[in-house]
Write a protein that holds these residues in place. Sequence first.
Motif, PDB file in Angstrom:
ATOM      1  N   ARG A 185       0.816  -1.213   0.000  1.00 33.62           N
ATOM      2  CA  ARG A 185       0.000   0.000   0.000  1.00 33.62           C
ATOM      3  C   ARG A 185       0.855   1.270   0.000  1.00 33.62           C
ATOM      4  O   ARG A 185       0.443   2.292  -0.552  1.00 33.62           O
ATOM      5  CB  ARG A 185      -0.989   0.006   1.165  1.00 33.62           C
ATOM      6  CG  ARG A 185      -0.394  -0.010   2.559  1.00 33.62           C
ATOM      7  CD  ARG A 185      -1.524   0.200   3.580  1.00 33.62           C
ATOM      8  NE  ARG A 185      -1.135  -0.023   4.952  1.00 33.62           N
ATOM      9  CZ  ARG A 185      -0.457   0.821   5.708  1.00 33.62           C
ATOM     10  NH1 ARG A 185      -0.054   1.967   5.174  1.00 33.62           N
ATOM     11  NH2 ARG A 185      -0.173   0.539   6.968  1.00 33.62           N
ATOM     12  N   GLN A 188       1.909   1.731  -3.529  1.00 34.45           N
ATOM     13  CA  GLN A 188       0.734   2.137  -4.297  1.00 34.45           C
ATOM     14  C   GLN A 188       0.474   3.633  -4.154  1.00 34.45           C
ATOM     15  O   GLN A 188       0.107   4.303  -5.131  1.00 34.45           O
ATOM     16  CB  GLN A 188      -0.495   1.343  -3.838  1.00 34.45           C
ATOM     17  CG  GLN A 188      -1.709   1.527  -4.714  1.00 34.45           C
ATOM     18  CD  GLN A 188      -2.855   0.630  -4.277  1.00 34.45           C
ATOM     19  OE1 GLN A 188      -3.294   0.681  -3.129  1.00 34.45           O
ATOM     20  NE2 GLN A 188      -3.345  -0.201  -5.181  1.00 34.45           N
ATOM     21  N   ASP A 191       2.901   5.220  -6.419  1.00 34.80           N
ATOM     22  CA  ASP A 191       2.471   4.993  -7.807  1.00 34.80           C
ATOM     23  C   ASP A 191       1.455   6.044  -8.234  1.00 34.80           C
ATOM     24  O   ASP A 191       1.557   6.650  -9.309  1.00 34.80           O
ATOM     25  CB  ASP A 191       1.837   3.608  -7.956  1.00 34.80           C
ATOM     26  CG  ASP A 191       2.809   2.466  -7.716  1.00 34.80           C
ATOM     27  OD1 ASP A 191       4.031   2.704  -7.755  1.00 34.80           O
ATOM     28  OD2 ASP A 191       2.332   1.327  -7.476  1.00 34.80           O
TER      29      ASP A 191
END
Length: 469
Positions: A185, A188, A191
Amino acid sequence: MRCYWKRSVMVVGFFLFVCLFMFLFMNNEEGSILEEEERRLAKEIAVQQLYSERNVQNFRELINFSAPINVTYQYLAGYPLLKKKYLTVGLSSVKRKRGNYLFETLKSIFDQSTNEELTEMVVVVHLADFDMAWNAQIVQQVSRKFAHHIISGHLVIIHAPQMYYPSLKGLKRNYNDPADRVTFRSKQNVDYAFLLNFCANLSEYYLMLEDDVQCARSFLTAIKKVLASKEGSYWVTLEFSKLGYIGKLYHSTDLPRLAHFLLMFYQEMPCDWLLIHFRGLLTQKDVIRFKPSLFQHIGYYSSFRGTENRLKDDDFEEDFFDIPDNPPATIYTSLKVFENYDPSKAYSNGDAYFWGKSPSAGDYFSIVFMKPMNVTRIHVVTGSEDRHNDILHSGILEVGKNPKITQKGKDCSDYVKLNEFQKGLFDKKDINTIIDFSVDCVRISITNSQKDWIIIRSISIWVKHNNPL
């Protein structure tokens, strides 16, 4: 270049950390796990602290900048846009242990959009996996399946090199999450931060999707109708799905600060939680979500560990297109408002509604448009599923013209009655064939007093446009 975002973090990170720290359910020294009720209570206290006036002001002052994160992106497919678009659709994708839904998602985006809609949008895919061989394989397959859209400038595929990522080792173990989940996470969040940063200047609006999504037909036109109805009102996030990061709409001007925000707190909590707090810290306290949902989650296997994930949005309708226009308007009412169930919520096309105390004969609920409208249909729903008696028992709906300033605000001087409410409902079509004037006002008039309170759940108005959206 790698140090640029770190310097930004040092400047504003300390103050923002104070805002968010109370939210974090840190493990104590003995590593004990908070019980669910304790977690809930702690979260409520933290949210109150987080949304305090002082913290909101600090956040707005400290994060009010638009400097991009200094990242040199790799174009894996497509090319820089020559002209700014209306909408950017952004999604990030990594290698999954089971399944791959990226191709289905792209197919749905393009198939559910008309050629005219496609000219107004660009789809940006961030292939965020560190496995460059996998990225190359996906690019090859996407290029083969969607060559036309790449050549036409509708699709761009990018990659932010691993060298720009912060450390993904020794991360905080908030919420007693296992180490691999924290890593997943946290990466992410980065990202998405890099994706948002790339998309900041591509269009007027930005739509966040995941890589396992099905789209409703002509979702862009539906979004444009909603945006037209929100003209002149303040919002940070508009939601077109109730799931995760799916269907969240932003002003592109907010993307740089959102990118910095995600990067700043990448290891603190999941991305969807951070998105909620970003919205709140920019003073949009209430969720603004529209029904039916325009996007549906289709992935069966999660991108984390490949576990089953059967989440579905039960408000999704693939072919629903009859979204009301609800033109920009000012609302006036003589009804006594209960708490924060204010009149504008009845006109929002969202989950919220208006709730007023016992109406008396002569009370009114008026919508005054910013400019005259060629109204074709009006649909009003009163009451709710759990409060069946809080309907309008006796009332009429009128449309008016010739607006004037009065002591009570703005109102029309000439009204025409369309019909009465039946069991708390009103629905009238082809209004433009019944009346011979453009409508300035729509008024609900209470004709008899009632003891029950009144919920106006939704007011939906359709208009005929001279030119298509």
